[in-house]
Design an enzyme around this catalytic site. Structure first.
Site, PDB file in Angstrom:
ATOM      1  N   CYS A  74       0.796  -1.234   0.000  1.00  0.00           N
ATOM      2  CA  CYS A  74       0.000   0.000   0.000  1.00  0.00           C
ATOM      3  C   CYS A  74       0.824   1.277   0.000  1.00  0.00           C
ATOM      4  CB  CYS A  74      -0.997   0.001   1.156  1.00  0.00           C
ATOM      5  SG  CYS A  74      -0.277   0.031   2.818  1.00  0.00           S
ATOM      6  N   HIS A 103      -2.611   1.447   6.882  1.00  0.00           N
ATOM      7  CA  HIS A 103      -2.828   1.344   5.443  1.00  0.00           C
ATOM      8  C   HIS A 103      -2.796   2.739   4.826  1.00  0.00           C
ATOM      9  CE1 HIS A 103      -4.264  -0.290   1.699  1.00  0.00           C
ATOM     10  NE2 HIS A 103      -5.242   0.600   1.687  1.00  0.00           N
ATOM     11  N   ASP A 148      -7.729   3.456  -3.886  1.00  0.00           N
ATOM     12  CA  ASP A 148      -6.960   2.543  -3.040  1.00  0.00           C
ATOM     13  C   ASP A 148      -6.244   1.505  -3.896  1.00  0.00           C
ATOM     14  OD1 ASP A 148      -5.893   1.263  -0.894  1.00  0.00           O
ATOM     15  OD2 ASP A 148      -7.806   0.698   0.016  1.00  0.00           O
TER      16      ASP A 148
END
Length: 166
Positions: A69, A104, A119
């Site tokens: 991420c 995250h 995302d």
């Protein structure tokens, strides 16, 4: 990100530079998530070189690798800024929104006053932006993605500020 670096990214993903819009953002996110896989092997092997933009760009664009991420969000955010989007990095939770820490990293884009979550760096990422509003659900993929707003609590603020990559 220089113009040449942006062009290298666009060529690698097959995307094109377009003026900021919801449709263009959706195409760009789809190009990213279908080009660069989720990959944590460097972290697991203890060989992770960091999340500086030059390092991430070399790994993903230069060597065609994937990332996790922080790497995905870092490069995607830079591309968005280079294309003129109003984009910011945010920290979020994966899993139980009341218990999971904010570990995250994702990107929020503001278009026409609407905040959209992009995302690209979660295991099986959403293939389109999700409105950043409590209760919004994005289905249609292998996983269902839901936005949940929770109090900041112990995990701290959702923006990396001086603590996360910028």
């Amino acid at each position: 990100m220089t113009d040449t670096q942006l062009q290298d990214y666009l060529e690698r993903t097959g995307a094109v530079a377009e003026p900021p819009s919801h449709a263009a953002l959706s195409r760009l996110l789809l190009a990213h998530v279908t080009t660069f896989p989720f990959d944590t092997i460097d972290v697991l092997l203890g060989q992770h070189p960091g999340v500086g933009l030059a390092t991430v760009r070399d790994k993903l664009v230069g060597r065609g690798r994937g990332g996790y991420c922080f790497e995905h969000a870092r490069i995607f955010h830079s591309v968005l800024e280079a294309l003129g989007y109003d984009a910011e990095l945010i920290l979020g939770r994966v899993g139980d929104p009341q218990a999971a820490p904010r570990t995250h990293l994702a990107v929020v884009v503001t278009l026409d006053g609407v905040r959209l979550l992009c995302d690209p760096g979660i295991g099986l990422p959403p293939r389109e932006p999700i409105e950043l509003r409590d209760g919004v659900v994005l289905g249609g993929g292998i996983w269902r993605h839901m936005i949940r707003e929770v109090d900041e609590g112990r995990a701290g603020p959702g923006r990396p500020g001086g603590h996360g990559p910028r």
